[in-house]
Each structure stands twice: as C-alpha cells, then as structure tokens.
Design a protein around this motif. Structure first.
Motif, PDB file in Angstrom:
ATOM      1  N   ASP A  26      65.166 -47.438  33.117  1.00 44.84           N
ATOM      2  CA  ASP A  26      64.698 -46.061  33.080  1.00 44.84           C
ATOM      3  C   ASP A  26      63.173 -46.054  32.950  1.00 44.84           C
ATOM      4  O   ASP A  26      62.522 -47.094  33.066  1.00 44.84           O
ATOM      5  N   TYR A  49      66.958 -45.379  37.229  1.00 44.32           N
ATOM      6  CA  TYR A  49      66.657 -44.022  36.780  1.00 44.32           C
ATOM      7  C   TYR A  49      65.163 -43.810  36.604  1.00 44.32           C
ATOM      8  O   TYR A  49      64.731 -42.982  35.837  1.00 44.32           O
ATOM      9  N   GLU A  72      65.678 -44.189  43.546  1.00 49.85           N
ATOM     10  CA  GLU A  72      66.376 -43.655  42.391  1.00 49.85           C
ATOM     11  C   GLU A  72      67.885 -43.778  42.582  1.00 49.85           C
ATOM     12  O   GLU A  72      68.379 -43.862  43.701  1.00 49.85           O
TER      13      GLU A  72
END
Length: 75
Positions: A26, A49, A72
């Motif tokens: 992330d 992410y 993504e």
C-alpha cells in the motif's frame, strides 16, 4: 504490509518487482521502500494498492530511479 526488516536488508537493490500483492503493498509500504532503497533504478508495483498521488513525494527520494511501473489492484 511488508515486513519492517525488508527495506533494511535490501538497501543495495537496483531493481524490484512486486506483483499481485494487493493490500500488502500500500502507500505506506511504498513510502517505506522508497525511504530505504535509494539505489533502485527500476521499480514495478503491479496489482497493488499504491496510488501515485499519495506516494509521489516518497518516490522522488529515489535519486537513481529511471523506470517506474504501477498498476493498481483491479486494473
């Protein structure tokens, strides 16, 4: 999230591909990598992410980076 020790151990890396790790990569993980892996020239974050807008400042701290590929999750 990536293990905290990972950036410390891999500081000499020049190329890194992280694929299809979803939430394990992330924005916070990308920032941690960028803060430690300053020798990276090639970075691929596919199926993650990571949002470039959120991590752009951290990625600018990679002075050797010449290639960045980000896809993504779900694209």
């Amino acid at each position: 999230m990536l293990p905290a020790v990972l950036p410390i151990v891999l500081t000499a890396l020049t190329s890194l591909q992280l694929q299809d790790l979803g939430a394990a990569v992330d924005d916070a993980a990308a920032a941690a990598l960028a803060g430690s892996l300053t020798n990276l020239r090639h970075l691929e974050l596919q199926g993650s992410y990571v949002e470039l807008d959120a991590t752009a400042a951290a990625l600018r701290r990679l002075p050797m980076l010449t290639e960045l590929q980000v896809w993504e999750e779900g694209e």
